[in-house]
Design a protein around this motif. Structure first.
Motif, PDB file in Angstrom:
ATOM      1  N   LEU A   1      19.293  64.154  71.324  1.00  0.00           N
ATOM      2  CA  LEU A   1      20.597  64.788  71.189  1.00  0.00           C
ATOM      3  C   LEU A   1      21.476  64.478  72.399  1.00  0.00           C
ATOM      4  CD1 LEU A   1      19.480  68.256  69.818  1.00  0.00           C
ATOM      5  CD2 LEU A   1      20.393  66.329  68.531  1.00  0.00           C
ATOM      6  N   PRO A   2      22.736  64.107  72.157  1.00  0.00           N
ATOM      7  CA  PRO A   2      23.647  63.850  73.273  1.00  0.00           C
ATOM      8  C   PRO A   2      23.921  65.127  74.059  1.00  0.00           C
ATOM      9  CG  PRO A   2      24.848  63.885  71.187  1.00  0.00           C
ATOM     10  CD  PRO A   2      23.389  63.923  70.850  1.00  0.00           C
ATOM     11  N   GLY A   3      24.101  64.957  75.365  1.00  0.00           N
ATOM     12  CA  GLY A   3      24.414  66.104  76.212  1.00  0.00           C
ATOM     13  C   GLY A   3      23.227  66.652  76.964  1.00  0.00           C
ATOM     14  N   ALA A   4      22.006  66.140  76.667  1.00  0.00           N
ATOM     15  CA  ALA A   4      20.819  66.656  77.340  1.00  0.00           C
ATOM     16  C   ALA A   4      20.840  66.286  78.821  1.00  0.00           C
ATOM     17  CB  ALA A   4      19.557  66.114  76.682  1.00  0.00           C
ATOM     18  N   SER A   5      20.393  67.197  79.667  1.00  0.00           N
ATOM     19  CA  SER A   5      20.341  66.960  81.104  1.00  0.00           C
ATOM     20  C   SER A   5      19.162  66.054  81.451  1.00  0.00           C
ATOM     21  CB  SER A   5      20.186  68.292  81.842  1.00  0.00           C
ATOM     22  OG  SER A   5      18.924  68.864  81.549  1.00  0.00           O
ATOM     23  N   GLU A   6      19.048  65.675  82.723  1.00  0.00           N
ATOM     24  CA  GLU A   6      17.927  64.845  83.153  1.00  0.00           C
ATOM     25  C   GLU A   6      16.597  65.554  82.925  1.00  0.00           C
ATOM     26  OE1 GLU A   6      18.411  63.621  87.150  1.00  0.00           O
ATOM     27  OE2 GLU A   6      20.221  62.427  86.771  1.00  0.00           O
ATOM     28  N   ALA A   7      16.643  66.858  82.955  1.00  0.00           N
ATOM     29  CA  ALA A   7      15.431  67.636  82.698  1.00  0.00           C
ATOM     30  C   ALA A   7      15.139  67.768  81.205  1.00  0.00           C
ATOM     31  CB  ALA A   7      15.558  69.025  83.321  1.00  0.00           C
ATOM     32  N   GLY A   8      16.000  67.179  80.371  1.00  0.00           N
ATOM     33  CA  GLY A   8      15.785  67.242  78.933  1.00  0.00           C
ATOM     34  C   GLY A   8      16.181  68.554  78.308  1.00  0.00           C
ATOM     35  N   GLU A   9      17.189  69.230  78.896  1.00  0.00           N
ATOM     36  CA  GLU A   9      17.631  70.529  78.378  1.00  0.00           C
ATOM     37  C   GLU A   9      19.064  70.439  77.875  1.00  0.00           C
ATOM     38  OE1 GLU A   9      15.003  73.493  81.255  1.00  0.00           O
ATOM     39  OE2 GLU A   9      17.044  72.967  81.822  1.00  0.00           O
ATOM     40  N   LEU A  10      19.364  71.248  76.892  1.00  0.00           N
ATOM     41  CA  LEU A  10      20.695  71.316  76.287  1.00  0.00           C
ATOM     42  C   LEU A  10      21.345  72.656  76.576  1.00  0.00           C
ATOM     43  CD1 LEU A  10      20.234  69.881  72.684  1.00  0.00           C
ATOM     44  CD2 LEU A  10      21.621  68.858  74.491  1.00  0.00           C
ATOM     45  N   ARG A  11      22.668  72.641  76.593  1.00  0.00           N
ATOM     46  CA  ARG A  11      23.428  73.880  76.592  1.00  0.00           C
ATOM     47  C   ARG A  11      23.801  74.206  75.146  1.00  0.00           C
ATOM     48  NH1 ARG A  11      27.961  71.511  80.355  1.00  0.00           N
ATOM     49  NH2 ARG A  11      27.520  69.906  78.800  1.00  0.00           N
ATOM     50  N   ILE A  12      24.025  75.457  74.875  1.00  0.00           N
ATOM     51  CA  ILE A  12      24.436  75.844  73.520  1.00  0.00           C
ATOM     52  C   ILE A  12      25.703  75.108  73.112  1.00  0.00           C
ATOM     53  CG2 ILE A  12      25.395  77.756  72.156  1.00  0.00           C
ATOM     54  CD1 ILE A  12      22.442  77.875  72.231  1.00  0.00           C
ATOM     55  N   THR A  13      26.622  74.918  74.050  1.00  0.00           N
ATOM     56  CA  THR A  13      27.884  74.230  73.729  1.00  0.00           C
ATOM     57  C   THR A  13      27.665  72.796  73.282  1.00  0.00           C
ATOM     58  OG1 THR A  13      28.125  73.777  76.096  1.00  0.00           O
ATOM     59  CG2 THR A  13      29.326  75.667  75.202  1.00  0.00           C
ATOM     60  N   ASP A  14      26.515  72.190  73.630  1.00  0.00           N
ATOM     61  CA  ASP A  14      26.227  70.822  73.187  1.00  0.00           C
ATOM     62  C   ASP A  14      25.966  70.750  71.687  1.00  0.00           C
ATOM     63  OD1 ASP A  14      26.406  69.693  75.767  1.00  0.00           O
ATOM     64  OD2 ASP A  14      24.363  70.333  76.238  1.00  0.00           O
ATOM     65  N   LEU A  15      25.792  71.914  71.071  1.00  0.00           N
ATOM     66  CA  LEU A  15      25.569  71.946  69.619  1.00  0.00           C
ATOM     67  C   LEU A  15      26.873  72.059  68.834  1.00  0.00           C
ATOM     68  CD1 LEU A  15      22.481  74.350  69.442  1.00  0.00           C
ATOM     69  CD2 LEU A  15      22.491  71.851  69.574  1.00  0.00           C
ATOM     70  N   ARG A  16      27.999  72.096  69.544  1.00  0.00           N
ATOM     71  CA  ARG A  16      29.284  72.310  68.875  1.00  0.00           C
ATOM     72  C   ARG A  16      29.526  71.291  67.768  1.00  0.00           C
ATOM     73  NH1 ARG A  16      33.950  74.786  70.791  1.00  0.00           N
ATOM     74  NH2 ARG A  16      32.991  74.894  72.869  1.00  0.00           N
ATOM     75  N   ASP A  17      29.184  70.028  68.033  1.00  0.00           N
ATOM     76  CA  ASP A  17      29.466  68.968  67.050  1.00  0.00           C
ATOM     77  C   ASP A  17      28.230  68.546  66.269  1.00  0.00           C
ATOM     78  OD1 ASP A  17      32.183  68.808  67.872  1.00  0.00           O
ATOM     79  OD2 ASP A  17      31.595  67.568  69.599  1.00  0.00           O
ATOM     80  N   GLN A  18      27.157  69.322  66.388  1.00  0.00           N
ATOM     81  CA  GLN A  18      25.938  69.005  65.652  1.00  0.00           C
ATOM     82  C   GLN A  18      25.874  69.801  64.353  1.00  0.00           C
ATOM     83  OE1 GLN A  18      23.526  66.811  66.293  1.00  0.00           O
ATOM     84  NE2 GLN A  18      24.499  66.116  68.202  1.00  0.00           N
ATOM     85  N   PRO A  19      25.576  69.150  63.227  1.00  0.00           N
ATOM     86  CA  PRO A  19      25.392  69.915  61.978  1.00  0.00           C
ATOM     87  C   PRO A  19      24.116  70.728  62.067  1.00  0.00           C
ATOM     88  CG  PRO A  19      24.809  67.611  61.639  1.00  0.00           C
ATOM     89  CD  PRO A  19      25.392  67.696  63.024  1.00  0.00           C
ATOM     90  N   LEU A  20      24.204  72.010  61.723  1.00  0.00           N
ATOM     91  CA  LEU A  20      23.053  72.910  61.835  1.00  0.00           C
ATOM     92  C   LEU A  20      22.453  73.199  60.467  1.00  0.00           C
ATOM     93  CD1 LEU A  20      24.149  75.599  64.463  1.00  0.00           C
ATOM     94  CD2 LEU A  20      22.845  73.503  64.815  1.00  0.00           C
ATOM     95  N   VAL A  21      21.146  73.222  60.424  1.00  0.00           N
ATOM     96  CA  VAL A  21      20.426  73.718  59.243  1.00  0.00           C
ATOM     97  C   VAL A  21      20.219  75.210  59.465  1.00  0.00           C
ATOM     98  CG1 VAL A  21      18.333  73.568  57.865  1.00  0.00           C
ATOM     99  CG2 VAL A  21      19.279  71.501  58.926  1.00  0.00           C
TER     100      VAL A  21
END
Length: 307
Positions: free
Chosen positions: A175-195
């Motif tokens: 997923l785009p937006g992941a940090s070097e530690a491999g973590e995402l912020r909730i805001t990184d899901l803004r443009d992701q389609p959710l199931v």
């Protein structure tokens, strides 16, 4: 006033239909109507009104309904308690659990219980926390492993927190937006389609609340799935989903991405009705559950994402 009359009254009050209520309690409609009339005569007040073909409770019926439910619940509990004590039949305990807890926490607890009490009948009901709370309040469950809502549980329940679990992002591709530690912020899901899970799943509320707190309304790819369906949709590349880490631990086709702390965390609680005295079997299952949580915490054997 007799117990069977109270059962008939509660049945009519719940379905608001005399014929359907008669089917539920296993008697004919005329017999049920006769018993309701006898109860009204004893009480000196009508319990139901017919308005344009609809059955509604009178003021007297509204007062009687919670009392009748409590009386019937107490009678059922007393019967089970005595029968368990004198050995007239095997005991029974009914446990509810959310899908993630039914596959992670419940199995080792039930194994301990079965080893200690092989003659007790076990029934497990799997569902979202909202559904489990409803079943507890109806008297269909003795105990339930639920997720504590932020607004607190129904006042009719006693819910004791026992654990916390973290949610992760399940996807097929990085997923785009992941940090070097491999973590995402909730805001990184803004443009992701959710199931998205169906109504009644607390995971649905947790996902929507997290997105809205971050300032956006999520874009839904598929809406209304159960746990297995949601994970299958993710595997098919239809979108991403927020799920407990334990449910994707053995899904080779799903990539797991942690959320930046504090992420989305949920409190797991064991709940029961306040107004019903637990049976011997129910109390013993709760004791073994708490014993397992204590032992698993001390030996670091809790499922991933649960602490």
């Amino acid at each position: 006033m007799q117990l069977h009359q109270l059962r008939y009254f509660v049945a009519v009050a719940e379905v608001r239909h005399f014929t359907q209520a008669a089917d539920l309690v296993g008697i004919t409609q005329p017999s049920l109507s006769k018993q309701i009339h006898a109860l009204e005569t004893d009480l000196g007040a009508p319990l139901f009104e017919r308005v344009r073909g609809n059955i509604t409770l009178t003021a007297a019926g509204e007062v009687l309904l919670p009392l009748a439910k409590r009386i019937l619940a107490d009678v059922e509990t007393a019967t089970r308690e005595v029968q368990e004590l004198v050995g007239l039949r095997r005991g029974r305990v009914r446990l509810g659990a959310t899908p993630s807890l039914a596959t992670s926490l419940a199995p080792p607890v039930l194994r301990r219980f079965r080893d200690a009490h092989p003659t007790i009948d076990l029934r497990v009901e799997e569902g979202g926390s909202q559904d489990l709370v409803r079943d507890l309040l109806r008297g269909d469950l003795d105990l339930a492993l639920i997720i504590m809502p932020s607004a607190g549980t129904d006042p009719g329940l006693r819910a004791d927190p026992i654990l916390r679990e973290s949610l992760v992002v399940a996807s097929v591709d990085p997923l785009p937006g992941a940090s070097e530690a491999g973590e995402l912020r909730i805001t990184d899901l803004r443009d992701q389609p959710l199931v998205m899970f169906r109504e009644g799943y607390d995971l649905r509320d947790a996902t929507l609340q997290a997105c809205r707190a971050a300032g956006f309304e999520p874009t839904l790819s598929v809406d209304g799935g159960e746990m297995d369906a949601v994970l299958s949709f993710v595997e098919a590349g239809l979108g991403v989903a927020l799920v407990p880490g334990i449910v994707v631990a053995r899904r080779a086709g799903i990539r797991v991405t942690r959320l930046v702390p504090p992420g989305v965390r949920r409190t797991i609680a064991v709940a029961r009705r306040r107004d019903v005295v637990p049976t011997h079997a129910g109390r013993e299952l709760r004791r073994i559950l708490l014993e397992y949580v204590h032992d698993a915490t001390a030996t670091a054997e809790l499922p991933p994402g649960v602490e």
